[in-house]
Structure formats: structure tokens, C-alpha cells
Design a protein around this motif. Structure first.
Motif, PDB file in Angstrom:
ATOM      1  N   ALA A 190       0.836  -1.210   0.000  1.00  0.00           N
ATOM      2  CA  ALA A 190       0.000   0.000   0.000  1.00  0.00           C
ATOM      3  C   ALA A 190       0.869   1.258   0.000  1.00  0.00           C
ATOM      4  O   ALA A 190       0.563   2.231  -0.702  1.00  0.00           O
ATOM      5  CB  ALA A 190      -0.935  -0.006   1.207  1.00  0.00           C
ATOM      6  N   LEU A 191       1.944   1.258   0.762  1.00  0.00           N
ATOM      7  CA  LEU A 191       2.846   2.417   0.772  1.00  0.00           C
ATOM      8  C   LEU A 191       3.558   2.583  -0.572  1.00  0.00           C
ATOM      9  O   LEU A 191       3.835   3.704  -0.998  1.00  0.00           O
ATOM     10  CB  LEU A 191       3.853   2.303   1.914  1.00  0.00           C
ATOM     11  N   GLY A 192       3.842   1.476  -1.231  1.00  0.00           N
ATOM     12  CA  GLY A 192       4.404   1.548  -2.580  1.00  0.00           C
ATOM     13  C   GLY A 192       3.433   2.203  -3.550  1.00  0.00           C
ATOM     14  O   GLY A 192       3.806   3.067  -4.351  1.00  0.00           O
ATOM     15  N   PHE A 193       2.166   1.818  -3.465  1.00  0.00           N
ATOM     16  CA  PHE A 193       1.142   2.428  -4.312  1.00  0.00           C
ATOM     17  C   PHE A 193       0.928   3.901  -3.949  1.00  0.00           C
ATOM     18  O   PHE A 193       0.619   4.713  -4.819  1.00  0.00           O
ATOM     19  CB  PHE A 193      -0.176   1.663  -4.228  1.00  0.00           C
ATOM     20  N   TYR A 194       1.093   4.237  -2.677  1.00  0.00           N
ATOM     21  CA  TYR A 194       1.024   5.632  -2.225  1.00  0.00           C
ATOM     22  C   TYR A 194       2.073   6.470  -2.969  1.00  0.00           C
ATOM     23  O   TYR A 194       1.770   7.549  -3.485  1.00  0.00           O
ATOM     24  CB  TYR A 194       1.256   5.672  -0.712  1.00  0.00           C
ATOM     25  N   THR A 195       3.285   5.954  -3.040  1.00  0.00           N
ATOM     26  CA  THR A 195       4.369   6.642  -3.744  1.00  0.00           C
ATOM     27  C   THR A 195       4.068   6.762  -5.233  1.00  0.00           C
ATOM     28  O   THR A 195       4.313   7.806  -5.839  1.00  0.00           O
ATOM     29  CB  THR A 195       5.696   5.890  -3.527  1.00  0.00           C
ATOM     30  N   VAL A 196       3.520   5.709  -5.804  1.00  0.00           N
ATOM     31  CA  VAL A 196       3.162   5.735  -7.224  1.00  0.00           C
ATOM     32  C   VAL A 196       2.086   6.788  -7.477  1.00  0.00           C
ATOM     33  O   VAL A 196       2.159   7.542  -8.455  1.00  0.00           O
ATOM     34  CB  VAL A 196       2.706   4.335  -7.698  1.00  0.00           C
TER      35      VAL A 196
END
Length: 192
Positions: free
Chosen positions: A147-153
Motif C-alpha cells: 500500500a505504501l508503494g502504491f502511495y508513492t506511485v
């Protein structure tokens, strides 16, 4: 011994390895639109000047009004989420942001646009802090990392999309203004 279960905040449901996809999509769309709005007006500024007959200082306020109200109230938005519920503040923020966006689109002049942009920033300041908090409280382990990876994306794509969207909207607005001027209705609508 199993680790203790994290405390669940008001209005949020803990997602442990379950399908929190829709929750994440909704949260990240809020972040995405707030980030797009930072960049879109920078690129569309020449069209805004032309369409609304805005001065240079008015254009600066259109751009900075959003960013200033957003930045100044970001911590307050996070605190309000902690006090009154993250979900409630996210929904109020997205509602304020949406109504202000409508105000921006219908603004007859630069003053109304400046006011709507400041209100948009207030909505973003209520909405955006709840996104990261929602991820932290609703996801754990590998799901939180993803989820944090998608936040960055979402942050990155929002910045790029804002630039592209600003260019496209500026181009379309210029063509639309030329068409309206050619039909003779543009000066009467905007008082030129």
C-alpha cells in the motif's frame, strides 16, 4: 508469542491480508486528485489569464492560494482526523474539494477562482492526511508495504498527470475561447 494487534482508529476497519483493494483505491484517488491540482494550474496559467482576463498577481494567487491553504492546514487536518475520525474527515475533505473544484470550473472571474482554489486547498488539507493514516491503520505486514508503494506511485503519477492535464486543458480552453469569440458570445459572457 504473537505480536499484539494494532489499535483500530474510529471509523476504520483493520485489513490483515484481506482484500483492502477498494479502500486503498479510494484513499489513493484522494491523494492523486490533490496532487494533480498542485500542478494543473501552473501549466494552464496562460489560458486562465486569457479566459478570465487575470492579472499577473491574480494568477500568482490562483496558483499559490491552493498550495498555501493546503500546506498551512495539513497538520490541522491530521489532528482533526485524530479527534473526529479519519473516515469522517476524509469524506468531508473530498466533499469540500469537489464542491470547490466545481466552483473553479464555473468561476466567472479571477477573484472567484482564487477563492475556490483556497477552499480546494482546505479540502485537500482535510483529505490527504487521512490517506497515509488510513494506510497505516488498515494495512499491516506485506499489505502495508504494498500500500505504501502504491502511495508513492500515486504521488508520482499525480505530479506528472497534473502537468499533462494542465497542458491539454489549456489547449482545449484556448480553442474553446477562440470558437466562442468567433461566434461573438465570448466578449458578452466575460465582459470584454
Amino acid at each position: 508469542m504473537t505480536p499484539p494487534e494494532p489499535v483500530v482508529a474510529r471509523g476504520l476497519v483493520k485489513v490483515d491480508g484481506g482484500d483492502g483493494t477498494w479502500l486503498l483505491v479510494v484513499l489513493l484517488m484522494g491523494l492523486f486528485i490533490a496532487n494533480v491540482d498542485v500542478a494543473v494550474v501552473n501549466v494552464a496559467a496562460p489560458s486562465i489569464r486569457e479566459l478570465l482576463n487575470a492579472s499577473g498577481s491574480e494568477l500568482q494567487l490562483v496558483v499559490s492560494g491552493y498550495v498555501l491553504s493546503y500546506a498551512m492546514l495539513l497538520i490541522t487536518g491530521a489532528r482533526l482526523g485524530a479527534m473526529y475520525g479519519y473516515r469522517r474527515c476524509f469524506l468531508i475533505g473530498i466533499g469540500v474539494f469537489t464542491v470547490a473544484s466545481l466552483g473553479c470550473g464555473l468561476a466567472p472571474g479571477p477573484i472567484v477562482l482564487i477563492i475556490a482554489r483556497v477552499v480546494q486547498g482546505i479540502g485537500a488539507a482535510l483529505m490527504v492526511p487521512q490517506v497515509l493514516t488510513g494506510i497505516q491503520l488498515n494495512f499491516s505486514g506485506a499489505a502495508r508495504t504494498r500500500a505504501l508503494g502504491f502511495y508513492t506511485v500515486a504521488l508520482s503519477i499525480g505530479a506528472v498527470a497534473g502537468q499533462v492535464l494542465g497542458g491539454v486543458l489549456g489547449l482545449l480552453a484556448s480553442k474553446h475561447a477562440a470558437l466562442r469569440a468567433g461566434l461573438g458570445c465570448y466578449p458578452s459572457i466575460h465582459g470584454r
